[in-house]
Design a protein around this motif. Structure first.
Motif, PDB file in Angstrom:
ATOM      1  N   GLU A  93      52.372 120.187  87.890  1.00 41.34           N
ATOM      2  CA  GLU A  93      53.044 121.359  87.881  1.00 41.34           C
ATOM      3  C   GLU A  93      52.035 122.518  88.212  1.00 41.34           C
ATOM      4  N   ARG A  94      52.707 123.368  88.953  1.00 42.97           N
ATOM      5  CA  ARG A  94      52.062 124.370  89.592  1.00 42.97           C
ATOM      6  C   ARG A  94      52.128 125.599  88.736  1.00 42.97           C
ATOM      7  N   ASP A  95      52.964 125.627  87.923  1.00 43.11           N
ATOM      8  CA  ASP A  95      52.887 126.952  86.976  1.00 43.11           C
ATOM      9  C   ASP A  95      52.084 126.780  85.895  1.00 43.11           C
ATOM     10  N   PRO A  96      50.871 127.578  85.797  1.00 38.06           N
ATOM     11  CA  PRO A  96      50.057 127.409  84.655  1.00 38.06           C
ATOM     12  C   PRO A  96      50.535 127.221  83.314  1.00 38.06           C
ATOM     13  N   HIS A  97      51.496 128.038  83.028  1.00 38.97           N
ATOM     14  CA  HIS A  97      52.208 128.080  81.547  1.00 38.97           C
ATOM     15  C   HIS A  97      52.751 126.819  81.338  1.00 38.97           C
ATOM     16  N   LYS A  98      53.689 126.386  82.278  1.00 37.69           N
ATOM     17  CA  LYS A  98      54.225 125.207  82.016  1.00 37.69           C
ATOM     18  C   LYS A  98      53.417 123.719  82.240  1.00 37.69           C
ATOM     19  N   ARG A  99      52.282 123.903  83.101  1.00 39.72           N
ATOM     20  CA  ARG A  99      51.480 122.615  83.068  1.00 39.72           C
ATOM     21  C   ARG A  99      50.620 122.958  81.747  1.00 39.72           C
ATOM     22  N   LEU A 100      50.102 123.883  81.014  1.00 32.96           N
ATOM     23  CA  LEU A 100      49.491 123.760  79.891  1.00 32.96           C
ATOM     24  C   LEU A 100      50.449 122.994  78.813  1.00 32.96           C
ATOM     25  N   LEU A 101      51.745 123.539  78.746  1.00 33.84           N
ATOM     26  CA  LEU A 101      52.759 122.942  77.829  1.00 33.84           C
ATOM     27  C   LEU A 101      52.905 121.366  78.173  1.00 33.84           C
ATOM     28  N   ARG A 102      53.040 121.137  79.402  1.00 33.87           N
ATOM     29  CA  ARG A 102      53.102 119.717  79.792  1.00 33.87           C
ATOM     30  C   ARG A 102      51.819 118.828  79.374  1.00 33.87           C
ATOM     31  N   TYR A 103      50.822 119.395  79.303  1.00 34.59           N
ATOM     32  CA  TYR A 103      49.316 118.473  79.083  1.00 34.59           C
ATOM     33  C   TYR A 103      49.563 118.657  77.609  1.00 34.59           C
ATOM     34  N   ILE A 104      49.786 119.519  76.839  1.00 35.56           N
ATOM     35  CA  ILE A 104      49.855 119.534  75.333  1.00 35.56           C
ATOM     36  C   ILE A 104      50.950 118.358  74.800  1.00 35.56           C
ATOM     37  N   ILE A 144      45.644 133.962  85.144  1.00 37.11           N
ATOM     38  CA  ILE A 144      45.222 135.298  85.288  1.00 37.11           C
ATOM     39  C   ILE A 144      45.045 135.732  87.032  1.00 37.11           C
ATOM     40  N   ALA A 145      44.371 134.564  87.538  1.00 36.99           N
ATOM     41  CA  ALA A 145      43.776 134.858  89.023  1.00 36.99           C
ATOM     42  C   ALA A 145      45.481 135.045  89.921  1.00 36.99           C
ATOM     43  N   ASN A 146      46.487 134.216  89.482  1.00 36.18           N
ATOM     44  CA  ASN A 146      47.699 134.275  90.361  1.00 36.18           C
ATOM     45  C   ASN A 146      48.528 135.309  89.689  1.00 36.18           C
ATOM     46  N   SER A 147      48.315 136.104  88.657  1.00 32.15           N
ATOM     47  CA  SER A 147      48.899 136.908  87.934  1.00 32.15           C
ATOM     48  C   SER A 147      50.131 136.412  87.199  1.00 32.15           C
ATOM     49  N   THR A 148      50.250 135.089  86.779  1.00 29.16           N
ATOM     50  CA  THR A 148      51.046 134.639  85.693  1.00 29.16           C
ATOM     51  C   THR A 148      50.604 135.225  84.408  1.00 29.16           C
ATOM     52  N   PHE A 149      49.250 135.292  84.194  1.00 27.74           N
ATOM     53  CA  PHE A 149      48.699 135.991  82.736  1.00 27.74           C
ATOM     54  C   PHE A 149      48.229 137.019  82.861  1.00 27.74           C
ATOM     55  N   ALA A 150      48.187 138.099  82.032  1.00 26.30           N
ATOM     56  CA  ALA A 150      47.422 139.244  82.071  1.00 26.30           C
ATOM     57  C   ALA A 150      45.948 138.741  81.785  1.00 26.30           C
ATOM     58  N   PHE A 151      45.156 139.641  82.092  1.00 22.84           N
ATOM     59  CA  PHE A 151      43.657 139.695  81.707  1.00 22.84           C
ATOM     60  C   PHE A 151      43.459 139.413  80.315  1.00 22.84           C
ATOM     61  N   CYS A 152      42.737 138.443  79.907  1.00 27.63           N
ATOM     62  CA  CYS A 152      42.339 138.138  78.467  1.00 27.63           C
ATOM     63  C   CYS A 152      41.095 137.168  78.481  1.00 27.63           C
ATOM     64  N   LEU A 167      54.338 130.806  72.143  1.00 29.67           N
ATOM     65  CA  LEU A 167      54.260 132.165  71.535  1.00 29.67           C
ATOM     66  C   LEU A 167      52.993 132.610  72.025  1.00 29.67           C
ATOM     67  N   ILE A 168      51.663 132.198  72.139  1.00 29.04           N
ATOM     68  CA  ILE A 168      50.588 132.394  72.537  1.00 29.04           C
ATOM     69  C   ILE A 168      50.549 132.870  73.948  1.00 29.04           C
ATOM     70  N   LEU A 169      51.255 131.847  74.677  1.00 32.59           N
ATOM     71  CA  LEU A 169      51.281 132.145  76.161  1.00 32.59           C
ATOM     72  C   LEU A 169      52.148 133.111  76.889  1.00 32.59           C
ATOM     73  N   GLN A 170      53.097 133.437  75.676  1.00 32.86           N
ATOM     74  CA  GLN A 170      54.088 134.259  75.985  1.00 32.86           C
ATOM     75  C   GLN A 170      53.470 135.808  75.621  1.00 32.86           C
ATOM     76  N   GLY A 171      52.421 135.739  74.785  1.00 36.95           N
ATOM     77  CA  GLY A 171      51.753 137.037  74.531  1.00 36.95           C
ATOM     78  C   GLY A 171      50.793 137.652  75.362  1.00 36.95           C
ATOM     79  N   ILE A 172      50.223 136.340  76.425  1.00 39.88           N
ATOM     80  CA  ILE A 172      49.427 136.895  77.484  1.00 39.88           C
ATOM     81  C   ILE A 172      50.053 136.959  78.708  1.00 39.88           C
ATOM     82  N   ARG A 173      51.439 136.551  78.694  1.00 40.69           N
ATOM     83  CA  ARG A 173      52.091 136.644  80.157  1.00 40.69           C
ATOM     84  C   ARG A 173      52.119 137.844  80.606  1.00 40.69           C
ATOM     85  N   LYS A 174      51.918 138.210  82.018  1.00 43.33           N
ATOM     86  CA  LYS A 174      51.915 139.486  82.768  1.00 43.33           C
ATOM     87  C   LYS A 174      53.259 140.102  82.815  1.00 43.33           C
TER      88      LYS A 174
END
Length: 204
Positions: free
Chosen positions: A77-88, A139-147, A194-201
């Motif tokens: 999964e290329r999208d970091p958000h979806k990848r993290l959810l898939r792994y969990i 963060i590097a590919n602008s999916t998430f805001a800096f955190c 919810l956490i990931l949406q909170g840091i989503r850019k």
């Protein structure tokens, strides 16, 4: 430890896998494992001080390899958000398989929680670091805001653990017949999302 002792440990581990496989974690005893290979219980205690330690060591390599495979699948999964959810999601389903396969009782899951967390300290740290690495990529590919990626990764791991444990306690308190692993998965994924949406850019 010499070669003879290492060979004895390996023999014990193989016997433990067999006994746990047949009787399940909750019903298996150190006496059962000792009898399976003709050892006296004190001899078994020399190598392993508790059933918990023996159980973890017997299957630790298998678990590490399985979790590594889950990561490889998640990496598709290329999208970091979806990848993290898939792994969990995959790791929660694998945890359910372990509990079900070894018939680990609800009470054992509650009573040994702190012990197993200590035994899995290294793998838990790796899990939090894996979450952090995905967030940093986002963060590097602008999916998430800096955190603070490490803190967010650690928080996700803690949230996952707490939701699981809360469901274990609820099941025990209400004397329910089985743990609702589907509910655990839904609640964990909802909260992590919810956490990931909170840091989503936000797109400007």
């Amino acid at each position: 430890m010499g070669k003879k002792a290492e060979a004895k440990k390996e023999l014990i581990l193989e016997a433990a896998k067999s006994v746990f496989g047949k009787l399940g974690y909750s019903k298996a005893t150190l006496d059962d494992i000792a009898q399976a290979i003709g050892l006296k219980k004190p001899t078994l205690y020399y190598y392993y001080k508790s059933k918990e330690v023996l159980f973890v060591e017997a299957f630790s390599q298998e678990w590490r390899e399985s979790l590594h495979r889950l990561r490889l699948v998640a990496e598709e999964e290329r999208d970091p958000h979806k990848r993290l959810l898939r792994y969990i999601r995959s790791s929660l389903q694998y945890y359910q398989e372990i509990v079900t396969q070894h018939t680990i009782s609800i009470q054992v899951l509650i009573e040994t929680r702190s012990f197993f967390q200590e035994l899995f300290k290294e793998s838990r740290a790796k899990e939090a670091n894996y979450y952090a690495a995905i967030i940093k990529e986002g963060i590097a590919n602008s999916t998430f805001a800096f955190c603070e990626a490490e803190r967010v990764g650690y928080s996700i791991m803690v949230v996952k653990d707490l939701i699981q444990f809360d469901e274990f306690q609820r099941t025990s308190f209400h004397h329910l017949p089985a743990i609702d692993f589907q509910k655990i998965e839904q609640e964990v994924l909802f909260t992590v999302n919810l956490i990931l949406q909170g840091i989503r850019k936000q797109v400007e």
